[in-house]
Design a protein around this motif. Structure first.
Motif, PDB file in Angstrom:
ATOM      1  N   GLY A   1       0.998  -1.252  -0.064  1.00 18.47           N
ATOM      2  CA  GLY A   1       0.073  -0.123  -0.024  1.00 18.47           C
ATOM      3  C   GLY A   1       0.850   1.077   0.156  1.00 18.47           C
ATOM      4  O   GLY A   1       0.652   2.142  -0.850  1.00 18.47           O
TER       5      GLY A   1
ATOM      6  N   TRP B   1      -6.207  -2.084  -6.273  1.00 18.91           N
ATOM      7  CA  TRP B   1      -5.304  -1.104  -6.491  1.00 18.91           C
ATOM      8  C   TRP B   1      -5.733  -0.689  -7.911  1.00 18.91           C
ATOM      9  O   TRP B   1      -5.816   0.796  -8.433  1.00 18.91           O
TER      10      TRP B   1
ATOM     11  N   ALA C   1       0.311   3.568  -3.121  1.00 20.12           N
ATOM     12  CA  ALA C   1      -0.736   4.338  -2.552  1.00 20.12           C
ATOM     13  C   ALA C   1      -0.642   5.792  -3.652  1.00 20.12           C
ATOM     14  O   ALA C   1      -1.508   6.523  -4.058  1.00 20.12           O
TER      15      ALA C   1
END
Lengths: 323, 553
Positions: free
Chosen positions: A284, B25, A288
């Protein structure tokens, strides 16, 4: 893209080139500012040239996206494109700021420069993360896998664990039918020198249920299975290795010695699941920034296009180079 | 139980085509990208579709208050299309004022006399609107200095010193003719050391003397009793109320101050210097400022009547007036008119002196009867007690013009002479001809025509704070203009040293170029708001409205 250590060398020409370009632009901008009551505006000679340069760089930066989609095109390696993307993008920041004359301007130009700064900042953050996170993953997640497959692998691990528990405790009515009674194939991590990798290990299942081991089924249903399926969210008590050690130590005290190898196999599965949780968390951090960088880059292209149209339509001077 | 299969299928735990299925994602990146794209395109499309939003999106900010009316009318100043080619054909690029499309729109309202034409000092105005000697390439466009869209309270005219220093740090390279420069070639700050600081005021630097044609002793007039033990009782009855604060009772000695004679101009000086209200003082007016003490009266012996002679007349006209003032008695003596209906003092025919209307015999009779009285009155009027107290004869400037009297000239010669009006332009004052030509009064109204100064804004200070030398000034030739250091006491960077002024000033007041100077028509420093008519260096006079507002549109 790594730019540290031995990977730094290919970046040197880009750093020098872009640095010199930025210095030259700043020198020109300062020279043009001498004697003026305010910093040169975007419509001034130097402002327009710098703005044009920053805009062209923005468009080039944006082309990285289709370049990645078209990996087979022979238009420079992706590595080369990435280096250009990084350093030209950083060069565009001072050019764009000087183009503004250190003024935000109207809503459109203000939005454009703010989005531009956010794009650059998110990209820089992403670059920083790329330098830090992968090495952390190597250190902390020896059982690294494909992040998108973690849920699938978790289900398989839970299934393996369920079969092992059935072999130890005996089948129950709740167990799923399983034809692989005699052998268990489970994932395990193995060390080879400094390296640690994940291998498959085939274990022989107990031929008969081990007496006085029914308590294992209770542990499995209440904590082991939820943890293997959902990680920390399923059972937080196994999220840390120290907690897990205590958990399995207690379990061993309730189980006959013959069942201890099975408990060790279950602990191994939980350790893998813990690493996957850690990998997902690091993943992440590593990716991100793209949730900001990519959409804002698209928005920047839209605003930049509108800015060009507006600037030409409402420009102060017929030819900016004249004044 | 046999093993139904081997371990290979079990080892293929990850599907081979896993990459074909987007993970979380990837899905979120796609969703956000599409969302931002849609919102961005919609926002831009909306902004472009509606004229109001289209303009507000383009605007860099609200216009300054005086331009508020055009906040939503971009085309008032900006081109609002893509017609580059048309403007390319029509613009004169070498001249930003005439060339730039936006400058042309500025000039729709602000065509205040520039670009000027003609010449000054032998140098032709070449389209420059600052000074005829400034090269056209040294001037920028209107918006080069005046940046709007910085909010309603922004000041468009407070330009930084850097803009001035752009040329004034080396005027030679920005002048059409460097040899014709009349100002310091390098001035970059008001207070500083070295060659770039503001020079001393020209009047002091070149040691000008006052070219005014009025004799006046400031020191005498500001002393108690004015050298003659003058009291309020000696002031004319009509003026006693006005001067009562300048003496301690009727018998107290009069002691005037600056405000007794110098009155701030609350609006402007018609026909003279155009300044801000309160910027300069009204011209000294004899009737208002001098007459209370300096009477122009003479007494008729026969009747004891006191006749007040007119001011601003030449000796010949004065003689005609005096003769006419005795007309009543003469006409009554001759029985031409009853005494009751004889004119008091005016000549019987408008525009002609009384004596010229008499026949030769009557003229002889008038001279015989009243000649002595007429000469007596004229002798008094032309003496150092009246006219010669303040005036010079034309072309007869005394070396020390504080001396009263016209000298020992006989009366007939004096009556054939003329009183000096206006300034002396004999070169003795060292003031340049251009400066002398801009002053219409016998007392210079503005000593620094290229600078702005507002006495009203400095009213908190006593006059002597800056004009300390006035108290000791005895000669009319004295220039009582403060020196540069007096201004710099306040107008300069804040500092710790103690000023000699009272109260002590430590700088800190604004000291940028525009605090005192103007850019446009700077060589015509008398131009500006407050004057009904504006005269530029070419000598042409415009109504002020035309000069500043431009033609009605």
């Amino acid at each position: 893209m790594l730019i540290t250590g031995e990977n730094f060398r290919p970046h040197v020409p880009w750093i020098i080139g872009c640095g010199l370009a930025a210095l030259a632009a700043a020198a020109w901008f300062l020279a043009e500012s001498i004697g003026l009551a305010a910093w040169p505006s975007g419509g001034s000679r130097v402002g327009l040239v710098l703005g044009l340069g920053a805009g062209l760089i923005c468009w080039f930066e944006f082309l990285l996206w289709p370049r990645k989609k078209m990996r087979t095109w022979r238009i420079g390696t992706v590595q080369l494109w990435l280096r250009a993307h990084i350093w030209l993008g950083l060069l565009a920041l001072p050019l764009a700021i000087m183009h503004t004359g250190f003024r935000l301007g109207g809503p459109l130009s203000a939005a454009t420069i703010i989005v531009f700064v956010l794009v650059i900042a998110s990209g820089a953050w992403g670059l920083l993360m790329q330098q830090l996170i992968p090495s952390r993953i190597l250190d902390l997640v020896p059982a690294e896998t494909i992040v998108s497959q973690i849920p699938h692998l978790s289900r398989l691990a839970a299934h393996d664990a369920a079969r092992l528990v059935s072999a130890v405790c005996g089948d129950s009515q709740d167990d799923e039918p399983d034809n692989y009674d005699n052998y268990l194939v489970i994932g395990a991590s193995r060390h080879v020198g400094a390296l640690q990798g994940r291998v498959l290990m085939t274990r022989a299942a107990p031929q008969e249920p081990i007496p006085d081991s029914l308590v294992l089924r209770s542990y499995f249903q209440n904590s082991l299975k939820p943890y293997l399926l959902s990680g920390r969210a399923g059972f937080p008590g196994l999220a840390h290795s120290r907690q897990a050690d205590e958990y399995f130590a207690e379990l061993r005290t309730h189980m006959p010695v013959a069942a201890h190898p099975a408990i060790a196999a279950l602990a191994d599965l939980c350790d893998q699941r813990r690493q996957w949780d850690r990998q997902a968390w690091l993943h992440g951090w590593l990716h991100a920034w793209l949730l900001i960088h990519l959409p804002l880059s698209v928005l920047l292209m839209i605003l930049l296009s509108a800015h060009v149209v507006w600037a030409l339509k409402y420009s102060t001077h017929p030819i900016p180079f004249i004044n | 139980m046999p093993n139904p299969t081997n371990a290979k299928p079990r080892s293929s735990r990850i599907p081979m085509d896993y990459f074909r299925h987007a993970d979380g994602w990837t899905r979120w990146k796609a969703r956000l990208t599409w969302l931002v794209t849609l919102v961005g395109v919609a926002a831009v499309a909306f902004a472009m579709a509606a004229p109001v939003t289209q303009r507000s999106m383009a605007s860099r900010g609200p216009l300054t208050a005086v331009h508020t009316a055009w906040n939503t009318d971009c085309a008032a100043c900006h081109r609002e299309d893509f017609s580059f080619s048309a403007e390319l054909k029509t613009n004169s690029f070498g001249n930003p004022c005439a060339g730039g499309a936006m400058d042309q729109r500025c000039n729709n309202c602000h065509n205040g006399g520039f670009p000027l034409e003609g010449s000054e000092g032998g140098i032709a105005w070449a389209g420059a609107f600052h000074h005829p000697n400034s090269s056209p390439g040294s001037t920028t466009s209107c918006s080069g200095c005046h940046h709007d869209h910085n909010g309603t309270t922004a000041n468009l005219t407070r330009i930084s010193d850097a803009a001035c220093a752009n040329c004034h740090n080396g005027l030679e390279s920005h002048a059409i003719n460097a040899q014709a420069l009349t100002v310091a070639p390098k001035v970059v700050n008001f207070v500083g050391n070295g060659s770039g600081s503001h020079p001393e005021f020209r009047a002091h630097k070149e040691q000008w003397t006052d070219p005014g044609s009025i004799k006046f002793n400031h020191s005498l007039h500001m002393s108690a009793g004015m050298g003659q033990n003058y009291t309020l009782k000696q002031v004319g009855s009509t003026d006693q109320q006005r001067y009562k604060n300048y003496s301690a009772g009727e018998k107290g000695l009069m002691q005037l101050d600056c405000a007794a004679c110098h009155h701030l101009d609350s609006s402007s000086t018609p026909g003279g210097a155009a300044r801000q209200a309160g910027g300069v003082f009204q011209p000294i007016a004899f009737e208002r400022d001098c007459k209370a003490c300096h009477s122009l009266g003479f007494t008729k012996e026969k009747t004891g009547e006191v006749v007040e002679a007119p001011h601003k007349v030449q000796p010949a006209e004065l003689k005609a007036f005096v003769e006419a003032s005795f007309a009543r008695e003469f006409l009554a003596d001759q029985g031409i008119v009853p005494a009751a209906s004889a004119p008091m003092s005016l000549p019987p025919l408008p525009g002609k002196p009384f004596s010229s209307t008499l026949s030769p015999p009557d003229r002889k009779a008038f001279d015989k009867a009243y000649g002595t009285q007429v000469r007596g009155a004229l002798t008094r009027l032309m003496s150092k007690a009246v006219c010669a107290e303040c005036h010079h004869l034309e072309g007869d400037r005394q070396a020390d013009n504080s001396i009263s009297g016209f000298g020992d000239k006989p009366l007939d010669q004096l009556l054939a002479s003329k009183i000096q009006t206006g300034l002396f332009k004999d070169g003795a004052s060292k003031a340049p001809a251009a400066w002398l030509g801009n002053q219409s009064s016998p007392i210079p109204l503005v000593w620094q025509p290229k600078a702005r100064f507002n006495h009203a804004t400095h009213r908190a200070w006593d006059c002597a704070t800056c004009h300390a030398q006035v108290q000791g000034s005895t000669k009319s030739a004295d220039i009582n203009l403060p020196k540069l250091e007096s201004c710099q006491s306040c107008h300069g960077p804040a500092r710790n040293e103690v000023s000699t002024l009272t109260p002590a000033i430590q700088g800190g007041a604004r000291h940028d170029c525009l605090e005192c100077h103007v850019y446009h028509q700077a060589s015509a420093g008398l131009a500006g708001l407050g004057n009904s008519a504006w005269t530029d260096p070419r000598g042409t006079t415009k109504e002020h409205g035309t000069a500043t507002r431009g033609p009605s549109r």
